[in-house]
Design an enzyme around this catalytic site. Structure first.
Site, PDB file in Angstrom:
ATOM      1  N   GLU A 248       0.824  -1.207   0.000  1.00 28.79           N
ATOM      2  CA  GLU A 248       0.000   0.000   0.000  1.00 28.79           C
ATOM      3  C   GLU A 248       0.864   1.266   0.000  1.00 28.79           C
ATOM      4  O   GLU A 248       0.448   2.308  -0.505  1.00 28.79           O
ATOM      5  CB  GLU A 248      -0.942  -0.006   1.208  1.00 28.79           C
ATOM      6  CG  GLU A 248      -2.187   0.838   0.999  1.00 28.79           C
ATOM      7  CD  GLU A 248      -3.220   0.686   2.101  1.00 28.79           C
ATOM      8  OE1 GLU A 248      -2.840   0.555   3.281  1.00 28.79           O
ATOM      9  OE2 GLU A 248      -4.426   0.710   1.793  1.00 28.79           O
ATOM     10  N   HIS A 274       7.584 -26.535   1.194  1.00 28.59           N
ATOM     11  CA  HIS A 274       6.734 -27.492   0.493  1.00 28.59           C
ATOM     12  C   HIS A 274       5.712 -26.782  -0.386  1.00 28.59           C
ATOM     13  O   HIS A 274       4.695 -27.361  -0.740  1.00 28.59           O
ATOM     14  CB  HIS A 274       6.017 -28.393   1.505  1.00 28.59           C
ATOM     15  CG  HIS A 274       6.965 -29.187   2.353  1.00 28.59           C
ATOM     16  ND1 HIS A 274       7.281 -30.484   2.080  1.00 28.59           N
ATOM     17  CD2 HIS A 274       7.693 -28.852   3.448  1.00 28.59           C
ATOM     18  CE1 HIS A 274       8.150 -30.932   2.982  1.00 28.59           C
ATOM     19  NE2 HIS A 274       8.421 -29.949   3.822  1.00 28.59           N
ATOM     20  N   LYS A 390     -14.466   2.770  -3.323  1.00 29.36           N
ATOM     21  CA  LYS A 390     -15.313   3.259  -2.220  1.00 29.36           C
ATOM     22  C   LYS A 390     -16.454   4.129  -2.749  1.00 29.36           C
ATOM     23  O   LYS A 390     -17.580   4.049  -2.262  1.00 29.36           O
ATOM     24  CB  LYS A 390     -14.468   4.086  -1.237  1.00 29.36           C
ATOM     25  CG  LYS A 390     -13.604   3.260  -0.308  1.00 29.36           C
ATOM     26  CD  LYS A 390     -13.008   4.165   0.768  1.00 29.36           C
ATOM     27  CE  LYS A 390     -11.820   3.528   1.462  1.00 29.36           C
ATOM     28  NZ  LYS A 390     -11.088   4.469   2.318  1.00 29.36           N
TER      29      LYS A 390
END
Lengths: 400, 400
Positions: A248, A274, A390
């Site tokens: 960010e 793994h 938003k």
């Protein structure tokens, strides 16, 4: 002859250092190590509740989660809960584990208009009365959340205006819940101070941080992925915090209109040997790798001297301490990567699993982030890219 | 005139399809949907223990974890535990939560020589006697772990030799613990079958999967990062499973000696709107983004119609169901990304939170992985890159 330009030069370390010193006047996180923690500690002592519920999202919870994850073996009997997602099944799973009538709610939002936080606050308000006895707010001084707290005579702690969410873990955002859980927040700040002082005195931390940031910047288009490979499950929270801090802060368009390319990935050893390791070893050389090791886990758990019939082949692990095994696994992976010769890596070793060490690690990463941001001439501290979504959401909700 | 070459052409979809059909003869996972589950279900019914402990790492735990994470609201009263890391503090935190005297241990390893698994097995053996009553092994038929099970008259379930760890969730590796937890494993396999049949009949799933794989391959050097953005906290386990599947399968050197460049990242909405989203929006265009949405959470939790003094601004969320809010958040983010016009994305919507749907999603991703691997001419099913570290570790341990 005329000459016009639209590009920038990578500045010298000295120039960047000067910029950072100037930035320190307006960007608050640099000075958090020197905060007065008296009020937080006094309040923490008065908390009787066992269930501590942080209602906050992103920078308001990730740092606390990271330190909690790393140190929770040191805590007292209190239990920390986080409410942040709007996933209904997730909310209910989490709420079910809370003794609502005997919980302390810590509402954290700079503004008080974070949609997830307020939606959850409304839901919790319908289950239990929130008042001065069971609720405390962490927010800016003149925010709507502060007004809410005042109207209900709730205790508040201030987030300084010049401290952004993802750089706020060493403000009351992180210190308040962590103090209540019984962690030594002065030791946290002390860890920050050590790094701060060494950096600003241009000591050891200065050279290491500068060199790392410069390498990442100079090679950003070749190595557009920055992996943190932490060799302890206890650092999974730190990894998540790092992803937010890095992604960010540095995912920005710079002064010259160029989209930057630093992509954070956090993985954990030995489990991700793994999983992701194969890709590091044989995939395209587009990654830097930073190993984080704990020198001494201060834990003596040992693989017992047991021979299991049919599985004798692995008797060579007998009598090895787990802490030595995991560090040998880290060292073996580092050596294997070293031997390839074409993967840039570094190794950060933290001494113990304690407050000072996790704070040093996190404050160091905050500084590296600031310096990379300064090198590429972006605003490290805003997040304009998330506004578009938003605004669309608000319209969708209004039309419902 | 002579002509020599060291490059490959990206094959046509038809050629790839033929290869996959041929691969199906030797790569076992394609046929797992058609397994007989009777023995697993019979055994599961007999399990009386409440604490179910999976001792296994990587592909031996990630798939089970993913499905468990997604569906655990449907389970009976049993509790699932995982032991996999060699981190001593992590091991002890987890063991503390297990009622060892009334637990069932499921030891999972293809070979029985996985160092983490056997080290933990030794440690657990020192705390509680493992016998035919409290232990079951999932392993290859002629493995050392199988010999151990035989020597102790323990029940075993077979991992077929031609099924690799990260493709094994629909073998007994995943089905056994999930059946014991009370999930409907036939519905899981049924979800796989639907995708399998549609794909191999070149139906809807065939076109979608092919198109996606081809896009990713044709643009792999421009978009070297493949983000999965899941809009439900319940898909965090799926994200981790995806990272292993994608990273370990595709992080390879291909036929022509070229290191491949597919880097998986899993993030979760809405939480990561406050973290990684900024980087997607304003960072370098080096990412594809796949959104995963749940159409109907089948949960009616609603934001109550409460006006909170000082926080009235957010009253527009009142009476909205959380499941609608989270999906509107997803749609808003998708729209914001769509509007940028230069980020390749797709949206996978799964209908409900049930066995069939999670299996469809996972089996689809297994197929995409196989096809991308086939396009770039790698061995999708091995992991030679992790051997170097293991050899170094063995030497370090031997010299201790």
């Amino acid at each position: 002859m005329q000459y016009k330009k639209n590009f920038y030069q990578i500045k010298s370390n000295d120039e960047i250092f000067e910029r950072i010193i100037k930035e320190k006047e307006t960007i608050g996180y640099y000075n958090l190590p020197f905060s007065d923690t008296t009020e937080i500690k006094e309040y923490a002592k008065t908390v009787k509740q066992k269930d501590i519920v942080v209602i906050g999202i992103g920078g308001n919870s990730l740092g606390t989660f990271a330190i909690h994850d790393f140190l929770m073996h040191k805590e007292n009997s209190k239990k920390l809960h986080f409410l942040e997602s709007t996933d209904p099944i997730d909310i209910q799973r989490r709420v079910k584990k809370i003794d609502l009538d005997h919980a302390l709610f810590i509402i954290i939002s700079k503004s008080g208009t974070t949609i997830e936080t307020i939606s959850i606050l409304k839901y919790i308000s319908s289950l239990v009365t929130l008042d001065s006895q069971n609720t405390v707010c962490v927010t800016e001084n003149d925010s709507k959340l502060n007004a809410y707290a005042q109207a209900n005579s709730m205790k508040t702690f201030e987030i300084p205006k010049d401290v952004g969410g993802r750089f706020s873990v060493f403000s009351p955002v992180g210190l308040l819940p962590l103090a209540i859980l019984g962690l030594d927040i002065d030791k946290l700040l002390n860890g920050c101070k050590l790094v701060h002082d060494s950096f600003f005195a241009q000591g050891e931390h200065y050279s290491n941080i500068m060199e790392k940031a410069r390498f990442i910047v100079e090679n950003k288009n070749r190595y557009n992925i920055n992996v943190v490979f932490s060799y302890s499950s206890l650092l999974e929270g730190f990894n998540k915090w790092y992803v937010q801090l890095w992604g960010e802060s540095l995912g920005k368009i710079n002064k010259n209109g160029t989209k930057q390319s630093f992509t954070p990935i956090g993985i954990t050893g030995p489990v991700d040997q793994h999983s992701f390791l194969q890709l590091i070893m044989e995939g395209k050389r587009d990654k830097t790798v930073t190993f984080v090791k704990i020198a001494d886990f201060k834990d003596e758990l040992t693989i017992p001297d047991i021979t299991i019939p049919a599985l004798e082949e692995l008797d060579y692990v007998n009598n090895i301490k787990f802490k030595d095994l995991i560090n040998m696994q880290a060292d073996s992976t580092i050596e294997a990567i070293h031997n390839l010769k074409d993967i840039p890596y570094d190794v950060i070793t933290i001494q113990h699993q304690d407050e000072e060490n996790i704070a040093k690690l996190m404050f160091t990463y905050e500084l590296i982030t600031s310096i990379v941001g300064s090198f590429v001439q972006i605003n490290t501290y805003d997040q304009p890219g998330v506004e578009a979504g938003k605004i669309i959401l608000k319209k969708k909700l209004a039309s419902k």
